[in-house]
Design a protein around this motif. Structure first.
Motif, mmCIF file in Angstrom:
data_model
loop_
_atom_site.group_PDB
_atom_site.id
_atom_site.type_symbol
_atom_site.label_atom_id
_atom_site.label_comp_id
_atom_site.label_asym_id
_atom_site.label_seq_id
_atom_site.Cartn_x
_atom_site.Cartn_y
_atom_site.Cartn_z
ATOM 1 N N ALA A 241 -33.260 25.002 34.266
ATOM 2 C CA ALA A 241 -33.358 25.807 35.488
ATOM 3 C C ALA A 241 -32.633 27.133 35.321
ATOM 4 C CB ALA A 241 -32.790 25.036 36.671
ATOM 5 N N ARG A 242 -31.479 27.097 34.696
ATOM 6 C CA ARG A 242 -30.720 28.340 34.498
ATOM 7 C C ARG A 242 -31.480 29.352 33.650
ATOM 8 N NH1 ARG A 242 -26.179 25.070 34.938
ATOM 9 N NH2 ARG A 242 -26.207 24.359 32.788
ATOM 10 N N THR B 72 -43.118 23.930 37.213
ATOM 11 C CA THR B 72 -43.212 23.277 38.515
ATOM 12 C C THR B 72 -44.677 23.187 38.906
ATOM 13 O OG1 THR B 72 -41.047 24.074 39.236
ATOM 14 C CG2 THR B 72 -42.577 23.424 40.965
ATOM 15 N N ALA C 236 -40.234 29.911 41.565
ATOM 16 C CA ALA C 236 -40.181 30.893 40.476
ATOM 17 C C ALA C 236 -38.753 31.272 40.093
ATOM 18 C CB ALA C 236 -40.971 32.138 40.856
ATOM 19 N N THR C 237 -37.783 30.972 40.932
ATOM 20 C CA THR C 237 -36.396 31.281 40.565
ATOM 21 C C THR C 237 -35.869 30.368 39.469
ATOM 22 O OG1 THR C 237 -35.362 29.865 42.252
ATOM 23 C CG2 THR C 237 -35.863 32.152 42.887
ATOM 24 N N PHE C 238 -36.499 29.186 39.305
ATOM 25 C CA PHE C 238 -36.011 28.256 38.279
ATOM 26 C C PHE C 238 -37.102 27.788 37.319
ATOM 27 C CE2 PHE C 238 -36.811 25.738 42.140
ATOM 28 C CZ PHE C 238 -37.678 24.774 41.677
ATOM 29 N N SER C 239 -38.324 28.251 37.510
ATOM 30 C CA SER C 239 -39.431 27.819 36.647
ATOM 31 C C SER C 239 -40.182 29.013 36.084
ATOM 32 C CB SER C 239 -40.421 26.964 37.439
ATOM 33 O OG SER C 239 -39.810 25.783 37.884
ATOM 34 N N ARG C 240 -40.465 28.969 34.812
ATOM 35 C CA ARG C 240 -41.265 30.014 34.179
ATOM 36 C C ARG C 240 -42.720 29.891 34.610
ATOM 37 N NH1 ARG C 240 -40.260 30.110 28.220
ATOM 38 N NH2 ARG C 240 -38.363 31.076 28.981
ATOM 39 N N ARG D 57 -34.802 29.244 33.145
ATOM 40 C CA ARG D 57 -36.198 29.283 33.620
ATOM 41 C C ARG D 57 -37.201 28.798 32.578
ATOM 42 N NH1 ARG D 57 -38.383 34.135 34.877
ATOM 43 N NH2 ARG D 57 -39.935 33.051 36.087
ATOM 44 N N THR D 58 -36.924 27.658 31.960
ATOM 45 C CA THR D 58 -37.893 27.088 31.020
ATOM 46 C C THR D 58 -38.658 25.910 31.637
ATOM 47 O OG1 THR D 58 -36.210 25.657 30.059
ATOM 48 C CG2 THR D 58 -36.574 27.782 28.990
#
Length: 42
Positions: A5-6, A12, A29-33, A8-9
């Motif tokens: 999450a940090r 979701t 989108a803040t934690f998922s590419r 973004r790899t």
């Protein structure tokens, strides 16, 4: 998962009501590419 999450790899996938998804997509989108809408429930 926290590291993913940090940096973004994460991916979701969400389904259900399209308008609800669109409202929350910026949060995903803040934690998922990759963020994908998978369609309605059922």
């Amino acid at each position: 998962m926290a590291e993913g999450a940090r940096v973004r790899t994460l991916t979701t996938m969400a389904g259900g009501d399209r308008k609800a998804y669109e409202k929350r997509e910026p949060v995903f989108a803040t934690f998922s590419r990759t963020v994908a809408y998978m369609g309605p429930s059922g």
